[in-house]
Scaffold this motif. Structure first.
Motif, mmCIF file in Angstrom:
data_model
loop_
_atom_site.group_PDB
_atom_site.id
_atom_site.type_symbol
_atom_site.label_atom_id
_atom_site.label_comp_id
_atom_site.label_asym_id
_atom_site.label_seq_id
_atom_site.Cartn_x
_atom_site.Cartn_y
_atom_site.Cartn_z
ATOM 1 N N PRO A 211 0.668 -1.101 0.036
ATOM 2 C CA PRO A 211 -0.005 0.102 -0.011
ATOM 3 C C PRO A 211 0.839 1.158 0.157
ATOM 4 C CG PRO A 211 -0.714 -1.412 1.522
ATOM 5 C CD PRO A 211 0.847 -2.136 1.152
ATOM 6 N N SER A 212 0.549 2.432 -0.555
ATOM 7 C CA SER A 212 1.288 3.391 -0.797
ATOM 8 C C SER A 212 1.076 4.013 0.628
ATOM 9 C CB SER A 212 0.713 4.593 -1.711
ATOM 10 O OG SER A 212 0.245 4.076 -3.088
ATOM 11 N N SER A 213 2.130 4.666 1.031
ATOM 12 C CA SER A 213 2.471 5.238 2.377
ATOM 13 C C SER A 213 1.608 6.684 2.399
ATOM 14 C CB SER A 213 3.941 5.675 2.640
ATOM 15 O OG SER A 213 4.050 6.685 3.859
ATOM 16 N N PRO A 214 0.644 6.703 3.260
ATOM 17 C CA PRO A 214 -0.365 7.926 3.311
ATOM 18 C C PRO A 214 0.467 9.290 3.596
ATOM 19 C CG PRO A 214 -0.619 6.517 5.231
ATOM 20 C CD PRO A 214 0.425 5.904 4.530
ATOM 21 N N PRO A 215 -0.087 10.182 3.400
ATOM 22 C CA PRO A 215 0.523 11.636 3.669
ATOM 23 C C PRO A 215 0.474 11.789 5.192
ATOM 24 C CG PRO A 215 -1.045 11.833 2.064
ATOM 25 C CD PRO A 215 -1.241 10.464 2.570
ATOM 26 N N ASN A 216 1.403 12.578 5.550
ATOM 27 C CA ASN A 216 1.378 12.900 7.334
ATOM 28 C C ASN A 216 -0.067 13.342 7.749
ATOM 29 O OD1 ASN A 216 4.050 12.666 7.345
ATOM 30 N ND2 ASN A 216 4.658 14.590 7.040
ATOM 31 N N GLY A 217 -0.516 12.841 8.820
ATOM 32 C CA GLY A 217 -1.674 13.191 9.318
ATOM 33 C C GLY A 217 -2.860 12.237 8.876
ATOM 34 N N VAL A 218 -2.778 11.446 7.843
ATOM 35 C CA VAL A 218 -3.763 10.754 7.150
ATOM 36 C C VAL A 218 -3.519 9.288 7.545
ATOM 37 C CG1 VAL A 218 -4.704 10.072 4.858
ATOM 38 C CG2 VAL A 218 -3.795 12.626 5.456
ATOM 39 N N ASN A 219 -4.717 8.419 7.586
ATOM 40 C CA ASN A 219 -4.504 7.160 7.927
ATOM 41 C C ASN A 219 -5.653 6.156 7.091
ATOM 42 O OD1 ASN A 219 -2.980 7.273 10.246
ATOM 43 N ND2 ASN A 219 -4.612 8.291 11.252
ATOM 44 N N TYR A 220 -5.216 5.093 6.858
ATOM 45 C CA TYR A 220 -6.006 4.135 6.125
ATOM 46 C C TYR A 220 -7.225 3.796 6.953
ATOM 47 C CZ TYR A 220 -2.749 3.087 2.324
ATOM 48 O OH TYR A 220 -2.306 3.204 1.167
ATOM 49 N N GLY A 221 -8.487 3.636 6.282
ATOM 50 C CA GLY A 221 -9.545 2.950 7.034
ATOM 51 C C GLY A 221 -9.357 1.648 7.103
ATOM 52 N N GLN A 222 -10.078 0.851 8.134
ATOM 53 C CA GLN A 222 -9.615 -0.544 8.239
ATOM 54 C C GLN A 222 -10.071 -1.373 7.011
ATOM 55 O OE1 GLN A 222 -12.336 -2.090 11.365
ATOM 56 N NE2 GLN A 222 -11.036 -3.960 11.795
ATOM 57 N N GLY A 223 -9.123 -2.287 6.733
ATOM 58 C CA GLY A 223 -9.408 -2.999 5.467
ATOM 59 C C GLY A 223 -9.339 -2.343 4.156
ATOM 60 N N GLU A 224 -9.013 -1.022 4.135
ATOM 61 C CA GLU A 224 -8.990 -0.245 2.814
ATOM 62 C C GLU A 224 -7.918 -0.838 1.811
ATOM 63 O OE1 GLU A 224 -9.945 4.476 1.748
ATOM 64 O OE2 GLU A 224 -8.540 3.808 3.371
ATOM 65 N N PRO A 225 -6.743 -0.940 2.372
ATOM 66 C CA PRO A 225 -5.843 -1.467 1.330
ATOM 67 C C PRO A 225 -5.764 -2.737 1.165
ATOM 68 C CG PRO A 225 -4.673 -1.008 3.427
ATOM 69 C CD PRO A 225 -6.000 -0.560 3.488
ATOM 70 N N ASP A 226 -6.614 -3.616 1.998
ATOM 71 C CA ASP A 226 -6.815 -5.405 1.625
ATOM 72 C C ASP A 226 -7.504 -5.583 0.460
ATOM 73 O OD1 ASP A 226 -5.337 -6.410 4.225
ATOM 74 O OD2 ASP A 226 -6.662 -4.701 5.100
ATOM 75 N N HIS A 227 -7.977 -4.507 -0.155
ATOM 76 C CA HIS A 227 -9.095 -4.935 -0.983
ATOM 77 C C HIS A 227 -8.633 -5.736 -2.071
ATOM 78 C CE1 HIS A 227 -11.898 -3.700 -4.495
ATOM 79 N NE2 HIS A 227 -12.842 -3.620 -3.463
ATOM 80 N N GLY A 228 -7.395 -5.246 -2.755
ATOM 81 C CA GLY A 228 -7.018 -5.783 -3.788
ATOM 82 C C GLY A 228 -6.395 -7.365 -3.705
ATOM 83 N N GLN A 229 -6.002 -7.705 -2.407
ATOM 84 C CA GLN A 229 -5.554 -8.887 -2.001
ATOM 85 C C GLN A 229 -6.917 -9.860 -1.922
ATOM 86 O OE1 GLN A 229 -2.499 -9.562 -1.848
ATOM 87 N NE2 GLN A 229 -2.119 -11.347 -0.357
ATOM 88 N N ALA A 230 -8.037 -9.183 -1.476
ATOM 89 C CA ALA A 230 -9.340 -10.096 -1.535
ATOM 90 C C ALA A 230 -9.778 -10.297 -2.696
ATOM 91 C CB ALA A 230 -10.249 -9.177 -0.658
ATOM 92 N N VAL A 231 -9.574 -9.564 -3.651
ATOM 93 C CA VAL A 231 -9.905 -9.807 -5.129
ATOM 94 C C VAL A 231 -9.133 -10.843 -5.534
ATOM 95 C CG1 VAL A 231 -10.354 -8.920 -7.554
ATOM 96 C CG2 VAL A 231 -11.111 -7.348 -5.545
ATOM 97 N N ALA A 232 -8.006 -10.719 -5.367
ATOM 98 C CA ALA A 232 -7.153 -11.762 -6.025
ATOM 99 C C ALA A 232 -7.296 -12.993 -5.371
ATOM 100 C CB ALA A 232 -5.528 -11.353 -5.728
ATOM 101 N N GLY A 233 -7.466 -13.100 -4.068
ATOM 102 C CA GLY A 233 -7.708 -14.341 -3.417
ATOM 103 C C GLY A 233 -9.073 -14.971 -4.120
ATOM 104 N N LEU A 234 -10.166 -14.467 -4.505
ATOM 105 C CA LEU A 234 -11.419 -15.163 -4.641
ATOM 106 C C LEU A 234 -10.839 -15.668 -6.195
ATOM 107 C CD1 LEU A 234 -14.177 -12.792 -3.909
ATOM 108 C CD2 LEU A 234 -13.690 -14.877 -2.964
ATOM 109 N N ILE A 235 -10.019 -15.301 -7.069
ATOM 110 C CA ILE A 235 -9.593 -16.052 -8.025
ATOM 111 C C ILE A 235 -8.613 -17.130 -8.083
ATOM 112 C CG2 ILE A 235 -8.297 -15.287 -10.507
ATOM 113 C CD1 ILE A 235 -9.474 -12.576 -9.838
#
Length: 476
Positions: A211-235
């Motif tokens: 996942p790209s490093s977020p700008p200072n003071g910004v955080n990922y939402g829970q599960g947000e960057p996992d989305h691609g891995q989840a899509v790949a997993g179903l395939i």
């Protein structure tokens, strides 16, 4: 975590898509009792046995030493006298005799029985359970209703897996996944994930899929960057490894991961957002096509209809033989998101396990190339297991290997996986891959709505077993 996760392209925010036995009396007569028609389920007369003659198929799997004999002019009492080493085991309903012969001599003894007067002889064929992988998050469970089997069975996938498991293939189809981030070292994906590309300008190397490093003071939402891995997993999650889930591709399909999401400053909202852009997405589509991906999966969307740059990239992919597949959207409204709505793209919506449209899934009252897969519901809640990144980063401390998901984002990879299975089987049979139009025709015409378009569910739920066997639309 049960959430919907579906990202918007150039939109303001990401769209989150997530005791002694007794013989019982006979039942009373019922109005629902079947009405005799005189026809078998195949529409043949019930007197089919009258037409049988000769030998069955002795190349098919069968019980060694067993034969089933329609006696004809050979009486049961004369079997032993007329054909040595044949022992009658039982008389079966329909007039067949179950006999034993020396193992390995089934076909020889069948021929001798015919010469002695029997009318028809066949082996005692073997029937196998449908392919069921041993991955622990697969089998259905009342205690864990996110297990994958009911979702996959909506597509009759296990019957398709039987076809896949029956032969070696001449190639491994490739599905490109254009999405958030990927972990190539995940224990349930390792080996089925090809070297990919970071298509974003996030400052990380081109082969860095984190996942790209977020700008200072910004955080990922829970599960947000996992989305691609989840899509790949179903395939392409590894099947039969005793871990997690099996991917639709049953270890035959490879995923080409392409990272397209990164942090972008939205000037209108004066905020940083984890999204993608026309430039990044179009370049990723072209990259996937140039890498000879058979299918390009995009679990992302935008309300913007006039993106000529992306449209041109999609046309390029089609010209190279790659089929774009895109999620329909998760607004629960009439009208597909883009790129699912563009010509040439196979759009995928979501249904509940009962086959009705998921409450969040977009649909199209105007006929579109729209099919469905089961990928959850909001109320009542349904979700399904897939992968998470499975590792922590300084800016995203989340080491979950698996998470539960819902959304059209997770219907699209199921359909992409079936499309890839079709490509592998077609290429093995015909010596070349099917065209994108052939893939779409096969999946649409064999889907659950029987080739007809429904305003809520398009052409219906993809039927994987028909995709792998149909001789009208898939293997003419």
């Amino acid at each position: 975590m049960k959430r919907i996760l579906f990202f918007g392209l150039l939109s303001a925010t990401a769209l989150f898509l997530t005791a002694c036995p007794q013989t019982p009396p006979p039942p009373p007569p019922s109005a629902c009792a079947p009405t005799a028609t005189g026809l078998s389920v195949q529409g043949e007369p019930t007197q089919l046995l009258d037409q049988l003659a000769g030998l069955g198929d002795f190349t098919a799997p069968h019980v060694p030493g067993d034969l089933l004999v329609l006696p004809g002019g050979l009486t049961p009492q004369s079997v032993n006298a007329r054909v040595p080493e044949v022992r009658i085991q039982a008389s079966l309903p329909g007039g067949f005799l179950h006999v034993r012969v020396p193992p390995g001599q089934e076909k020889v003894k069948a021929g001798e029985l015919l010469k002695a007067g029997a009318r028809y002889v066949q082996p005692n064929y073997l029937y196998f359970p449908l392919y069921i992988p041993n991955d622990p998050l697969y089998p259905a469970s009342l205690q864990d209703k996110s297990r994958l089997r009911p979702f996959y069975q909506a597509m009759n996938l296990e019957a398709a897996w039987d076809v896949v498991a029956a032969r070696a293939w001449s190639c491994n189809p490739v599905v490109a996944v254009l999405d958030t981030a990927f972990n190539p070292d995940h224990l349930d994906l390792r080996g089925n994930l090809l070297p990919g590309k970071n298509q974003t300008p996030d400052g990380l190397p081109q082969d860095d899929l984190r996942p790209s490093s977020p700008p200072n003071g910004v955080n990922y939402g829970q599960g947000e960057p996992d989305h691609g891995q989840a899509v790949a997993g179903l395939i392409a999650a590894i099947a039969d490894n005793g871990e997690g889930i099996p991917g639709v591709g049953l270890n035959r399909v490879k995923v080409l991961p392409v990272k397209v999401f990164f942090w972008v400053w939205n000037g209108d909202r004066q905020t940083w957002e984890y999204i993608s852009t026309s430039v990044v997405l179009s370049e990723a589509i072209r990259y996937a096509a140039d890498r000879q991906a058979n299918v390009i999966t995009m679990s992302l969307g935008s309300p913007t209809p006039l993106d000529r740059v992306v449209q041109d990239a999609l046309n390029y992919a089609l010209s190279k033989g790659s089929l774009p597949v895109a999620a329909a959207g998760n607004d629960g409204t009439d009208g597909l998101r883009y790129p699912a709505r563009y010509p040439g793209v196979l759009a995928v919506g979501s249904v509940r396990l009962d086959g009705t449209r998921s409450d969040f899934s977009n649909y199209s009252s105007t006929p579109a190339t729209l099919v469905m897969a089961a990928a959850g519901n909001l109320n009542p809640a349904q979700s399904l297991w897939s992968l998470a990144l499975g590792t922590s980063y300084p800016y995203y401390p989340n080491g979950n290997l698996y998470l539960t998901w819902r959304g059209t984002s997770f219907a699209a990879p199921q359909v992409s996986g079936v499309a890839a299975l079709y490509v592998g089987e077609y290429a093995t049979r015909r010596g070349r891959a099917p065209t994108p139009d052939q893939i779409k025709t096969c999946l649409i015409q064999t889907a659950s709505n029987g080739g007809y378009y429904n305003l809520q569910t398009g052409y219906g739920v993809v039927q994987a077993h028909r995709v792998m066997t149909d001789t009208t639309y898939c293997f003419p």
